[in-house]
Design a protein around this motif. Structure first.
Motif, PDB file in Angstrom:
ATOM      1  N   THR A   1      -4.140 -82.096  38.735  1.00 60.13           N
ATOM      2  CA  THR A   1      -3.780 -82.353  40.134  1.00 60.13           C
ATOM      3  C   THR A   1      -4.983 -82.692  41.018  1.00 60.13           C
ATOM      4  O   THR A   1      -4.878 -83.537  41.900  1.00 60.13           O
ATOM      5  CB  THR A   1      -2.958 -81.182  40.738  1.00 60.13           C
ATOM      6  OG1 THR A   1      -3.539 -79.928  40.371  1.00 60.13           O
ATOM      7  CG2 THR A   1      -1.526 -81.213  40.213  1.00 60.13           C
TER       8      THR A   1
ATOM      9  N   ILE B   1      -2.922 -77.111  36.776  1.00 64.73           N
ATOM     10  CA  ILE B   1      -1.975 -77.835  37.634  1.00 64.73           C
ATOM     11  C   ILE B   1      -1.676 -76.989  38.866  1.00 64.73           C
ATOM     12  O   ILE B   1      -1.263 -75.832  38.732  1.00 64.73           O
ATOM     13  CB  ILE B   1      -0.645 -78.099  36.890  1.00 64.73           C
ATOM     14  CG1 ILE B   1      -0.875 -78.960  35.642  1.00 64.73           C
ATOM     15  CG2 ILE B   1       0.382 -78.755  37.825  1.00 64.73           C
ATOM     16  CD1 ILE B   1       0.371 -79.131  34.780  1.00 64.73           C
TER      17      ILE B   1
ATOM     18  N   ALA C   1      -0.250 -87.071  38.443  1.00 65.65           N
ATOM     19  CA  ALA C   1      -0.726 -85.838  37.820  1.00 65.65           C
ATOM     20  C   ALA C   1      -0.143 -85.651  36.404  1.00 65.65           C
ATOM     21  O   ALA C   1      -0.882 -85.306  35.474  1.00 65.65           O
ATOM     22  CB  ALA C   1      -0.421 -84.634  38.716  1.00 65.65           C
TER      23      ALA C   1
ATOM     24  N   ARG D   1       0.270 -87.474  43.723  1.00 64.87           N
ATOM     25  CA  ARG D   1       1.030 -86.507  42.941  1.00 64.87           C
ATOM     26  C   ARG D   1       1.712 -87.139  41.716  1.00 64.87           C
ATOM     27  O   ARG D   1       1.788 -86.534  40.659  1.00 64.87           O
ATOM     28  CB  ARG D   1       2.094 -85.962  43.886  1.00 64.87           C
ATOM     29  CG  ARG D   1       2.942 -84.882  43.396  1.00 64.87           C
ATOM     30  CD  ARG D   1       4.087 -84.679  44.388  1.00 64.87           C
ATOM     31  NE  ARG D   1       3.595 -84.233  45.696  1.00 64.87           N
ATOM     32  CZ  ARG D   1       4.314 -84.289  46.826  1.00 64.87           C
ATOM     33  NH1 ARG D   1       5.539 -84.772  46.813  1.00 64.87           N
ATOM     34  NH2 ARG D   1       3.794 -83.857  47.932  1.00 64.87           N
TER      35      ARG D   1
ATOM     36  N   ASN E   1      -1.188 -83.702  46.358  1.00 66.86           N
ATOM     37  CA  ASN E   1      -1.388 -83.837  44.915  1.00 66.86           C
ATOM     38  C   ASN E   1      -0.711 -82.748  44.090  1.00 66.86           C
ATOM     39  O   ASN E   1      -0.717 -82.826  42.864  1.00 66.86           O
ATOM     40  CB  ASN E   1      -2.878 -83.941  44.559  1.00 66.86           C
ATOM     41  CG  ASN E   1      -3.731 -82.841  45.135  1.00 66.86           C
ATOM     42  OD1 ASN E   1      -3.861 -82.724  46.348  1.00 66.86           O
ATOM     43  ND2 ASN E   1      -4.301 -82.018  44.281  1.00 66.86           N
TER      44      ASN E   1
ATOM     45  N   THR F   1       0.817 -76.225  41.856  1.00 63.15           N
ATOM     46  CA  THR F   1       2.246 -76.448  42.026  1.00 63.15           C
ATOM     47  C   THR F   1       2.762 -75.628  43.197  1.00 63.15           C
ATOM     48  O   THR F   1       2.172 -74.604  43.565  1.00 63.15           O
ATOM     49  CB  THR F   1       2.994 -76.088  40.723  1.00 63.15           C
ATOM     50  OG1 THR F   1       4.388 -76.374  40.894  1.00 63.15           O
ATOM     51  CG2 THR F   1       2.834 -74.621  40.354  1.00 63.15           C
TER      52      THR F   1
END
Lengths: 264, 264, 264, 264
Positions: free
Chosen positions: A184, A221, A204, A201, A236, A223
Motif C-alpha cells: 500500500t 497492507i 496495491a 489504491r 492507498n 486496510t
C-alpha cells in the motif's frame, strides 16, 4: 519455506474497538486462507505531510491497545517507532518494531531497536538502493539481534511518485533475511494532494501479487473499513471488505512461488 | 537584496584547532570577496552509510568548539541536529539549527527547532518535491518562528544518484524565505561506494554558480584542506585552497543576479 | 570564446509571413544585445503526442520558407529532420540540421546528417546520460563532419516530467563541441495534458540563465507572439514580447561566464 | 483467456542456421509447456550505442531467414522495423511488426505499420508514461488495424538504468489490447558499459514471472546459446539452455493468473 505472512491493519490506531475489529476480521481472513497474520498500526504519525494531519492516539494509549490485541486475541503485533527512546518502551507491548523509511539510516535508532531483542522491520528508504540494505542490516546485527525483516515500500521516481522495483525483492533476500512487500505505501503519491499524500489504491493488489509470485516472506497492507474517511493514508489503503479474497488469492500464488523458488 | 552568504566548513568537526583553521581561512576568503560568512560543521554524523563510518566529536565537545568559533572569532555558526532533544541544547551554542534532509518531515523535530527561536535551515528531503516545502514551513511557523531557510541538496534520481533541479530554487523562494543551494551534497552519490557515499566534487562549483546566477540567498559548501583524507564526505567536498577563487567568482555572479532578479 | 548564440523561433512553421515576423523580431533583439542569432522552426512535427496534433507545413513548403529567411534576411536557419532521406533535402535550405531527441541514437540518420557537411545539432535523448554523447559524436565524425552541436533538453524524471541536470553541460563540453541549452523543451511536461504535452513556461528563463552562467555556447528557445494559441508547444514557449529583455539579460551573464570559464 | 505467448529469439539474426536452431529449441520448449510461441529476431540494429556495434544481416538477407522460419517451421515471426519504408517490405515476411521504443511516437511509422494489416507490437518508450499509450493506439487504429500489442520494456530511472513499473501492465491492458512484458530489455543498463549497454540477466526471470502473475498476454525474451559471445545484448539475454525450465515455470503462473484475473 513458511507460508506467507500478512502484516495488516489500519494506518493509525483510532480506538481499541476499532483496532480489535480490524484485527479480528484480518485474523479470520488469514486463518481461512492459511496465512500467518501480524496486526499493524501506528500510535503516532510523526511525519505527516502537513501540520493539520491527525497524528493518532499517542504512545501510551496506543501501546495499551496494541498490547491488548496481543494479549487478548493472541495476535502478534507490529508498530513503528520514531525516536531512539521509543524503542525500549514500544518493545514492551509489541512483537515487531518497525523503522520508518525516512529514518532507515539513523544509526542510533537502528541500534536502539536492535538492542530490544525484538524483531526489527526496516523499511527501505525511498532514497535508498536495495544493495545498500546490507549496511543497515549490519548496524542491527552489531547489537546481536538477528531477527530482522527488510521491506520494500517504493523508491522516489520523479516528484510525488514512487515506483516499486521488483528487482529489489530478490536483491534484499540475498541478505538471508525475510523480505516484506509493502503493497500500500508503494502506491502512495507522496505529497500528491498538496497538504496530504495521494495514492493509487487500485494498484496495491498488483504490487502484492507480483511480490508474492517472487516468493517474499510477507506482504504489508494497510486496510480500513472505510478508507475514504480514514484519518490517514486513505487514498492507498485497501478496503477491509476486499481483504479475504485478496489474501486467499495471494496464498495461491504463495504456494506456487514457494514450490518454484526464484534464484538470482 | 543582501549579498550572498557562504555557509561553509568541514563535514564533521575534527578538533577545535581544525575548525578554527577552516573558519579562519573561509572568513578571510569571504571578507575579501564581500560575502557574508557562516561556519558549518557537524558534531555527530547520525546517519552514516555504514556502522564503521566515523561519527565525530559528539554533542558536548562539538558544541563547545562551535561556541568557541562564535565567541572568539565572531563568526555565526550553523550545525545540524538529529533529535528533538538536541534542538534546545544546540541552540545554546549556535546561530542556525539545521534539519537534515532525511528528517525534514519529522514534525516534532521541526517544532522543537522552531521553538528555540534560532534560525532553522531545513534541507529539502531527497524524496520531496519543492512545492511540498510550504507544509514544512508551516510547521515551523506554528511555533512563532519565522526565521527560516530552505535548502536544495538534490533529489533522488535512480539509484545512488541525485539531481539538482534548478526549478526548485525559485519555487522555494515563493515561500518568501531565503533559499540555500547545497552545492556539495547535491553532487553526492549516496551509497555509491558500497560502504560509503561517492561524490563528484568537480561539479560542486557548477551547482553553486548556476544557483547563484538565479539569485539564491546563500550557498552551502563543505570544504576541507585535504578532502581525500577527511573522515566523511571527502568525495564531494571542495578543497579549502580552491575556496577563495570560488567565492570571488560566485560574488561576481551574485552581484549580477541581484541586479537582474528572476521572477517565476 | 564567442558571444552566446540564440537559436530561437516558433515550434512549427505557420506561414512565411509568420516566420519572417518572428525572425525579424528576434534578429532585432539579438542585434541589440550583441548576440548571434539562428532562426529555428520545424516543417513537420513528426512525433506529436496524439494523432490530432497539427503537424505543420510539410517539407516542401517549409523548406521554401526557411530558405527565404536565409536568403532574404541573411539569418542562419536551423530545422529538424525526421528520416534519413530528409537530411540531404533539408541541407539545401538550412545551415543546421537538428536530430530530434527520440532519434539521437538512430545511426543511419546521424550518418546521413553528417554526410551533408552541414552543422548537425543533436538533442540528447531524454533517456540518455551525458557521458553517452561521445558515442553519438563519433557516429557523425565518421562522416568527416566535425561541425557538431550537442543540446541538453531534459532527462526523464518519473512520468510526464523532465529535469535538466546542469552537470550535463560541462560534461558534454568535454567533447570539445559547443553545447546548447534547450530552455523551453527542458521545461516540457511530456504527455502531461493527456492528448498533448504540458509545460512550465515560467521556468524557461531559469534554465536559460543557469546554463548561460555555466558558459554554454548557445541557448535554444521556442517563442511565439501568442503561445496559448500556438499550434504546438504553447505551454512551454516564451512570449515573443519577453524575448528582448531575456536576451539582454542572458548576454550580461554570458559576458561574465566567458570571463570566468568553469572547468570540470 | 488464451495461454501465455512466448516471444523469443536472439537479439539479432546471425545466420539462417542459427535462427533455426534457436527457433527449434524454443518451439520445443513452448510445446512441452503448452505455451504459444513466436520467433523474434532483428535484421538490423539501427540504434546501437556506438558505431562499432554489429548491426546484423540487413533487411534482404534477414527477411529471407525470417520467412524461412515461418514457411518451413510453421512458427509465427516478429521483427522490428526502423523506417516507414521498411514496414511494407517486412510485412511480406513476418507476422508481427515491432515498433522500437525510441520510435514509438513517430506518427508516420505507426501509420505505415498499421497500414500493412499485420499485427503491430509497440514498445513503450523509456520516456513514456503508460497512460500515454492510448494516444499511440489511436494512431494505429486510424489505419483500420486493430491488431495491436503493447510492450513494457522499462522506463528511464536515473542514468544508465531502467525500472519496470508493474502498474504499467494492468494500466496498458485497459486499452483492451494484449500486453507484453519484455523481460530482457527491462533489465538492460543502457549505455552502461561505455560503448555498449550493460544488463542484469539474472533479473530477467524475475520480471517475467512478476508480469505473468499479473496476467499479461505474452512475455518477450531475448535468448542465445552463448550470450556472452552474442553480437548484441549479451549482458541481458537469457541462456537458451535455461529457457525450457523458465517457460515451464511461467506457464504454471500463467494458469494461476488466468484463473484469478486482476482488475484495476
Amino acid at each position: 519455506d513458511l507460508p506467507l505472512t500478512i502484516i495488516a491493519g489500519p494506518c493509525q490506531l483510532e480506538s481499541a474497538d476499532h483496532a480489535q475489529m480490524i484485527a479480528g476480521a484480518m485474523k479470520e481472513a488469514c486463518d481461512a486462507a492459511g496465512a500467518q497474520y501480524v496486526f499493524k498500526a501506528s500510535y503516532d504519525k510523526a511525519n505527516r505531510t502537513s501540520l493539520g494531519g491527525k497524528r493518532g492516539m499517542g504512545i501510551d494509549a496506543g501501546l495499551k491497545v496494541l498490547d491488548g490485541i496481543r494479549q487478548s486475541m493472541g495476535i502478534p503485533v507490529l508498530t513503528d517507532v520514531h525516536t531512539e527512546d521509543q524503542c525500549a518502551v514500544a518493545a514492551q507491548a509489541v512483537d515487531v518494531l518497525q523503522i520508518p523509511a525516512f529514518l532507515c539510516r539513523q544509526t542510533d535508532m537502528l541500534l536502539a531497536a536492535g538492542e530490544t531483542g525484538k524483531a526489527v522491520n526496516v523499511k527501505k528508504g525511498q532514497f535508498l538502493a536495495p544493495w545498500e540494505m546490507p549496511n543497515i542490516v549490519e548496524k542491527i546485527e552489531s547489537t546481536g539481534n538477528e531477527n530482522i525483516l527488510l521491506t520494500e515500500r517504493g523508491t522516489s521516481f520523479g516528484y510525488n511518485t514512487l515506483v516499486a522495483d521488483m528487482r529489489s525483492l530478490p536483491q534484499m533476500a540475498q541478505t538471508g533475511y525475510p523480505v516484506v512487500m509493502d503493497a500500500t505505501h508503494s502506491v502512495q503519491q507522496p505529497g500528491g494532494k498538496g497538504g496530504s499524500s495521494g495514492g493509487q489504491r487500485e494498484f496495491a493488489p498488483v504490487m502484492a501479487r507480483a511480490a508474492v509470485a517472487l516468493g517474499v516472506g510477507a506482504v504489508f497492507i494497510e486496510t480500513h473499513q472505510d478508507p475514504d474517511n480514514a484519518p490517514s493514508d486513505g487514498p492507498n489503503m485497501i478496503p477491509l471488505g476486499q481483504m479475504p479474497e485478496l489474501v486467499a488469492t495471494l496464498m495461491r500464488f504463495d504456494a506456487l512461488a514457494k514450490a518454484n523458488p526464484i534464484k538470482i
